[in-house]
Design an enzyme around this catalytic site. Sequence first.
Site, mmCIF file in Angstrom:
data_model
loop_
_atom_site.group_PDB
_atom_site.id
_atom_site.type_symbol
_atom_site.label_atom_id
_atom_site.label_comp_id
_atom_site.label_asym_id
_atom_site.label_seq_id
_atom_site.Cartn_x
_atom_site.Cartn_y
_atom_site.Cartn_z
ATOM 1 N N ASP A 1 88.274 -10.413 63.504
ATOM 2 C CA ASP A 1 89.271 -9.339 63.566
ATOM 3 C C ASP A 1 90.133 -9.550 64.827
ATOM 4 O OD1 ASP A 1 90.574 -6.852 63.173
ATOM 5 O OD2 ASP A 1 88.796 -5.991 62.265
ATOM 6 N N ASP B 1 96.478 -7.842 57.661
ATOM 7 C CA ASP B 1 96.134 -6.416 57.732
ATOM 8 C C ASP B 1 97.357 -5.641 58.233
ATOM 9 O OD1 ASP B 1 94.622 -4.130 57.704
ATOM 10 O OD2 ASP B 1 93.307 -4.702 59.347
ATOM 11 N N ASP C 1 89.920 0.956 55.060
ATOM 12 C CA ASP C 1 88.957 1.510 56.005
ATOM 13 C C ASP C 1 88.181 2.671 55.391
ATOM 14 O OD1 ASP C 1 90.045 -0.400 57.584
ATOM 15 O OD2 ASP C 1 91.218 0.961 58.826
ATOM 16 N N HIS D 1 81.898 -5.339 56.455
ATOM 17 C CA HIS D 1 82.800 -5.146 57.586
ATOM 18 C C HIS D 1 82.422 -3.843 58.265
ATOM 19 C CE1 HIS D 1 86.231 -5.484 60.094
ATOM 20 N NE2 HIS D 1 87.071 -4.722 59.415
#
Length: 864
Positions: A389, A502, A577, A635
């Site tokens: 990330d 992202d 998310d 994740h």
Amino acid sequence: MALLRFIPVLYVASCTLAVVKENFKSCEQSSFCRRLRGFKPEISHYELDLSDIQLTDNAVETKLTNFEDNSHFKISLSAVHGDIFRIQVDELMGLYPRYRPQYALNGEPQAAKLSVVDKSKDHITLQYSDNKATLHAKPFKVEFFKGDSLVAVLNSRGLFHFEHYRTKPSENENNEVEQQKKEDPGAWEENFKSHHDSKPKGPSGVAVDITFPGAMRAYGLPEHADKLPLRSTNGGEPYRLYNLDVFEYEIDSTMAIYGAVPVIYAHSPKHTVGFFWHNAAETWVDITNSKDGNVMSSLVNLVSGTQEHSVSAHFMSESGVMDMFVLMGPKPRDVVKQYASLTGVAPLPQYFTLAYHQCRWNYNDQDDVTNVVAHFDINNMPVDIMWLDIEYTDGKKYFTWDPVKFSNPEQMVNNLTSTGRKLVVIIDPHIKREAGYFLHEDSLANDYYVKNKDGSVYEGWCWPGSSSYLDFYNPKVVDYYKGLYAFDKFKGTSDDVYIWNDMNEPSVFNGPEITMPKDCIHHGGWEHRDVHNEYALTHTVGTFKGLTERSPTRRPFILTRGHFAGSQRFAAVWTGDNAADWSHLAISYAMCASEALGGISFCGADIGGFFGNPDVELLQRWYQAAVWLPFMRAHAHIDTRRREPYLFSEDVKNRIRIALRLRYAHLPLWYTLFFEHEITGEPVIRPLFYEFPEDSEWYDIEDFKIYNGGSHNIPVSLDKILAFYRGGSIIARKDRPRRASSLMHNDPFTLYVALDNKQTASGTLFVDDHASFEYRSKKYLYLHFKYADNTLTSNLIDKTDYPTKEWVERVVIFKPPPGVKGAKLTSKTLGSVDLETSYTSENKALVIRKPGVNIREPFSIKLY
Ligand SMILES: *[C@@H]1O[C@H](CO)[C@@H](O)[C@H](O)[C@H]1NC(C)=O
């Protein structure tokens, strides 16, 4: 790491999650939605001019007039190859051009021949194959027929509205008072919280209703965290399509989240019809299902003259042309394929992308990455891909590495690839505004950024702090951007490094609704308002080109959060998310099934939930469930406890290991389904209504127990993963446990034969090199397995070849015929060979040992 083992087995996730709804508009808070939704069903005041039509082989074009304000439009109806009608409406002599999405369609739709069957001054009927469309002049509406059945009516409720561009009424105009009274207060400029939208072109909304007589349910309109069948929105909020970074999104909601795919399917046992609203602006959709209320049914009865059910959809967009496709079905399979024929399919991904991905925000440094993989190995748990990330970068500057924590990316990548693993790193579209950062300097110097309405460079706040946003509508930006992925530009990367895009809705922390202001300007003069839902797609197009040019012999892999119709041609998606909560695990299936119907099959959800700490029961269940979604990645948020699956008790580790192995055993099936998706456009995962399960049987894959269709209560322990093979299928598996999928390439297959009640079964298998484009030059095997008359046969479907070491190790037959003594294999190179057979306990399955035949070779195995 050791400490975690002492955490009690059952602890409760302590986080409380809640979306801040006030950050996002309701329809009532959006001027165009308020205006367009405010219209009530009525007799349409739009009228077609059928006295003056232009007719070609493929289309009819004429004029449409709003006789209330005397604005004029051109309208065309055309036939598109594959049982599709297309209707386009644009302004005649508009004040400004209107936007058409540039990337959603996979090329210009192929025209089909249209013939006039009937024409008078108040209607014209056109036919294409067994599809008919009747344009009615006054009131304007279009009826669609499959054979003789009326299956869809456009503007049946008179909600068609096209707000033509006009000049702002000046303050001192005589009828100012009159004007002000009629005009919505937000029509010419609008505020939301502290944000001002200047709306230099004024109101420009487009809306239409389409009613599906006979339909019982509707599906589609991803992305929403909602159940698969669409709900009636009367009295609630419409489904909103506006790509947004919604912090802690809530489920069972019609709120917009990261992606927007404006396609809907209306379904009844008799026929299924689709409608694709090809528009990239903010869109709201009201759904009315006659089963859910009595207001609509009375209206629909007027339309269809029957007491049938019906579903109606009301599409409302802020700007753009009206470009509508009616997908004529007649079955779910047909409408989904028709939609795929317009927007394309996902190209076959590399094999490893279907394996297990391990991600976290963040792996701390290169040693952490190496260590995590080592622990998977020590614990005999397979993993293929490690993910990094944003923290791997040097200060959130993409295409750079943190010089301390990731000082030697080459060696880290080598360490991964030496054990058959890959790496994925994140690259977002916001660019840090830092003097000396090459990407920012280049972008300023060459004018690559999105602009404010006054022409200055737009600045927003994102991970790096002050940021600007690349404008992929400028072809020069795409050219520049794709070059950044070259190995000599993005140092430390190799063929084995792939990309995660992202934050590309785009996410702007200090922007209206956490995104870019609508009056920002893109290349070509388009307002962000016109292109918003397409922006993420343009980002992934740039990345896709970069990876294709960087590694011309490897299929790219990209994961994107923001997406639009057509994104499937470039990238996989995930549900963003989510949260460590059972409800989020449950909704992940509905969300990915909806994406799959919307053309985007390559979908998954963060295992364990991104926000919060899952308890161990939820975590295990999440792994067990994620085996059966196309994209399988764990994740976690940076504030969560570490939860790599090897950190838990032996019991838990064992269950997760079994789940991971089950995934790896079924990789040949996933891979075959993706190959077939590319060929046919059929989704890789399919809801039950798609397959019509009435007369199917399911076999529990663990105990071979048989279930007939319908609903069953089946007790499940923590060890139990509920999964079934459908009676009549043959599934090719690779059952030898390995550390990574790359190490399984030459492993043998076990064929699982689940007989139906006619004692037959069939299946397919795709085999190739797992990585290159050679399959497009006939270097693959596509096999058809068939079981009938106590004989299993394997044959090539296509005349292709791929030399492989893969062979058949075993055949397992569920519900076998009784009294089998043995089996005889026949193939060209092996001749005729007797094989050993044995029954499992209770005779539920028959195992045939060691056929030993290479999978490339046609063979038969006869039971005797
Ligand atoms: C690569 O692996 C070796 C051997 O385990 C280790 O010593 C080295 O630190 C690793 N390099 C990186 C950059 O992770």
